[in-house]
Scaffold this active site. Structure first.
Site, PDB file in Angstrom:
ATOM      1  N   SER A 164       0.882  -1.179   0.000  1.00 24.27           N
ATOM      2  CA  SER A 164       0.000   0.000   0.000  1.00 24.27           C
ATOM      3  C   SER A 164       0.907   1.211   0.000  1.00 24.27           C
ATOM      4  CB  SER A 164      -0.850  -0.004   1.272  1.00 24.27           C
ATOM      5  OG  SER A 164      -1.440   1.260   1.492  1.00 24.27           O
TER       6      SER A 164
ATOM      7  N   TYR B  57      -1.771  -0.595  10.576  1.00 23.31           N
ATOM      8  CA  TYR B  57      -1.804  -0.926   9.137  1.00 23.31           C
ATOM      9  C   TYR B  57      -0.534  -0.401   8.458  1.00 23.31           C
ATOM     10  CZ  TYR B  57      -3.683  -1.248   4.344  1.00 23.31           C
ATOM     11  OH  TYR B  57      -3.889  -1.541   3.013  1.00 23.31           O
TER      12      TYR B  57
HETATM   13  P1  NDP Z   1     -11.014  -6.621   0.081  1.00 21.10           P
HETATM   14  O1  NDP Z   1     -11.427  -6.533   1.498  1.00 21.10           O
HETATM   15  O2  NDP Z   1     -11.986  -6.304  -0.986  1.00 21.10           O
HETATM   16  O3  NDP Z   1     -10.433  -8.073  -0.229  1.00 21.10           O
HETATM   17  C1  NDP Z   1      -9.498  -8.678   0.624  1.00 21.10           C
HETATM   18  C2  NDP Z   1      -9.301 -10.117   0.215  1.00 21.10           C
HETATM   19  O4  NDP Z   1      -8.399 -10.718   1.153  1.00 21.10           O
HETATM   20  C3  NDP Z   1     -10.589 -10.919   0.263  1.00 21.10           C
HETATM   21  O5  NDP Z   1     -10.597 -11.892  -0.767  1.00 21.10           O
HETATM   22  C4  NDP Z   1     -10.523 -11.569   1.629  1.00 21.10           C
HETATM   23  O6  NDP Z   1     -11.316 -12.744   1.661  1.00 21.10           O
HETATM   24  C5  NDP Z   1      -9.017 -11.865   1.723  1.00 21.10           C
HETATM   25  N1  NDP Z   1      -8.559 -12.085   3.084  1.00 21.10           N
HETATM   26  C6  NDP Z   1      -8.733 -11.285   4.161  1.00 21.10           C
HETATM   27  N2  NDP Z   1      -8.225 -11.876   5.254  1.00 21.10           N
HETATM   28  C7  NDP Z   1      -7.716 -13.069   4.846  1.00 21.10           C
HETATM   29  C8  NDP Z   1      -7.065 -14.129   5.517  1.00 21.10           C
HETATM   30  N3  NDP Z   1      -6.839 -14.120   6.829  1.00 21.10           N
HETATM   31  N4  NDP Z   1      -6.689 -15.206   4.792  1.00 21.10           N
HETATM   32  C9  NDP Z   1      -6.918 -15.259   3.456  1.00 21.10           C
HETATM   33  N5  NDP Z   1      -7.533 -14.281   2.775  1.00 21.10           N
HETATM   34  C10 NDP Z   1      -7.926 -13.199   3.474  1.00 21.10           C
HETATM   35  O7  NDP Z   1      -9.722  -5.697  -0.033  1.00 21.10           O
HETATM   36  P2  NDP Z   1      -8.880  -5.136  -1.259  1.00 21.10           P
HETATM   37  O8  NDP Z   1      -9.103  -5.913  -2.483  1.00 21.10           O
HETATM   38  O9  NDP Z   1      -9.070  -3.685  -1.264  1.00 21.10           O
HETATM   39  O10 NDP Z   1      -7.409  -5.403  -0.681  1.00 21.10           O
HETATM   40  C11 NDP Z   1      -6.480  -6.307  -1.225  1.00 21.10           C
HETATM   41  C12 NDP Z   1      -5.100  -5.900  -0.769  1.00 21.10           C
HETATM   42  O11 NDP Z   1      -4.816  -4.586  -1.226  1.00 21.10           O
HETATM   43  C13 NDP Z   1      -4.907  -5.857   0.750  1.00 21.10           C
HETATM   44  O12 NDP Z   1      -3.643  -6.376   1.080  1.00 21.10           O
HETATM   45  C14 NDP Z   1      -4.974  -4.373   1.072  1.00 21.10           C
HETATM   46  O13 NDP Z   1      -4.278  -4.062   2.243  1.00 21.10           O
HETATM   47  C15 NDP Z   1      -4.328  -3.802  -0.167  1.00 21.10           C
HETATM   48  N6  NDP Z   1      -4.669  -2.407  -0.431  1.00 21.10           N
HETATM   49  C16 NDP Z   1      -5.968  -2.009  -0.553  1.00 21.10           C
HETATM   50  C17 NDP Z   1      -6.268  -0.696  -0.785  1.00 21.10           C
HETATM   51  C18 NDP Z   1      -7.669  -0.187  -0.885  1.00 21.10           C
HETATM   52  O14 NDP Z   1      -7.871   1.041  -0.828  1.00 21.10           O
HETATM   53  N7  NDP Z   1      -8.681  -1.037  -1.060  1.00 21.10           N
HETATM   54  C19 NDP Z   1      -5.196   0.317  -0.951  1.00 21.10           C
HETATM   55  C20 NDP Z   1      -3.871  -0.214  -0.829  1.00 21.10           C
HETATM   56  C21 NDP Z   1      -3.632  -1.522  -0.586  1.00 21.10           C
HETATM   57  P3  NDP Z   1     -11.884 -13.410   3.004  1.00 21.10           P
HETATM   58  O15 NDP Z   1     -12.297 -12.282   3.901  1.00 21.10           O
HETATM   59  O16 NDP Z   1     -12.989 -14.246   2.496  1.00 21.10           O
HETATM   60  O17 NDP Z   1     -10.768 -14.225   3.554  1.00 21.10           O
END
Ligand code: NDP
Length: 262
Positions: free
Chosen positions: A145, A158
């Site tokens: 991020s 975070y």
């Molecule tokens: P979402 O919340 O839409 O998706 C997150 C994904 O990660 C889901 O598929 C979720 O599925 C999975 N996940 C969460 N916890 C776990 C776990 N313990 N084990 C396995 N899978 C897990 O978030 P984003 O798509 O926005 O985020 C994706 C990445 O991008 C993250 O690392 C986030 O920090 C990073 N990011 C996001 C930004 C934003 O503004 N959205 C900006 C910068 C970085 P489930 O809960 O079913 O496990």
């Protein structure tokens, strides 16, 4: 390998692939010719993504896993290898976020965020790296991020977790530099996913702002005055996986419209 399908014959594992950025990454990797296994905890979401991709004629699988659980990560890696034959590309995208002023941050929340965002990246990378080195080809892309490059208020846990991901990326990149494996990170600003919806909800809840106003707060974090799309992030991940990106190693590519410049 054709120009249109530069990742033909490659196999990718995408964590957090059930929605948001991870689902977009999976879509872009299969379009480039790779087989893909998507993973997350929610089985219905990963099954839906894998089914969508298979219906388009791609090779796609879904395997449930909590990346914070060492046994589950090893089982995920073994299953992905069984299904696809190998894992050439690992996209460590699974992540969670939460906010609190430091004085009110709990140890539970700190530990949970680190378990998923940092330990998860470590466990998945450790599972995959040996085979990549043996094969003499591999790509690890960590979805960090812009919070991995600079601080911001109320998200110290975070920010610390994403700085850890950037540091881990740099270290492992140097370790495997002579082995045909690259390790890089992408560092997006706010992206239009459920995670940002959650942030908008927190702002409206804490300040009483209307949703549109709260969304504008996130948009104005970028000099471009906008929130980014998952597809834009996926395009950068794909770029780092390309055969011709072999010289890009240990980098943390910022995608925030020009806010953070280094
Ligand atoms: P979402 O919340 O839409 O998706 C997150 C994904 O990660 C889901 O598929 C979720 O599925 C999975 N996940 C969460 N916890 C776990 C776990 N313990 N084990 C396995 N899978 C897990 O978030 P984003 O798509 O926005 O985020 C994706 C990445 O991008 C993250 O690392 C986030 O920090 C990073 N990011 C996001 C930004 C934003 O503004 N959205 C900006 C910068 C970085 P489930 O809960 O079913 O496990």
């Amino acid at each position: 390998m054709s120009q249109a399908r530069p990742l033909e014959g490659r196999s990718a594992l995408v964590t957090g692939g059930g929605r948001g950025i991870g689902a977009a990454v999976a879509r872009s990797l299969v379009e480039a010719g790779a087989a893909v296994t998507v993973s997350a905890r929610s089985k219905d979401q990963i099954e839906a993504v894998a089914t969508e991709l298979r219906e388009q004629g791609h090779q796609a699988f879904a395997v449930a896993c909590d990346v914070a659980q060492p046994d589950q990560v090893q089982a995920l890696y073994d299953e992905a290898k069984r299904l696809m034959g190998k894992v050439d590309i690992l996209v460590n995208n699974a992540g969670i976020a939460a906010s609190a002023p430091l004085a009110r941050e709990t140890l539970e929340q700190w530990n949970r965020i680190f378990a998923v965002n940092v330990t998860g990246v470590f466990l998945c990378s450790r599972a995959a790296i040996g085979d990549m080195v043996s094969e003499g080809w591999g790509r690890i892309v960590n979805v960090a991020s812009v919070a991995g490059k600079a601080g911001a208020p109320y998200i110290s846990t975070y920010v610390a977790s994403k700085h850890a991901v950037v540091g881990f990326t740099r270290a492992v990149a140097t370790e495997v530099a002579k082995k045909g494996v690259t390790v890089n990170a992408v560092c997006p600003g706010y992206v239009d996913t459920e995670m940002s919806d959650q942030t908008v909800g927190t702002i409206t809840g804490k300040t009483g702002m209307a949703e549109k106003e709260a969304r504008a707060v996130l948009e104005n974090m970028s000099p471009q005055g906008r929130i980014f799309t998952s597809e834009e992030v996926a395009a950068q991940v794909l770029h780092l996986c390309m055969p011709l990106s072999a010289g890009v190693n240990g980098q943390s590519l910022v995608l925030d419209g020009g806010g953070f410049q280094a």
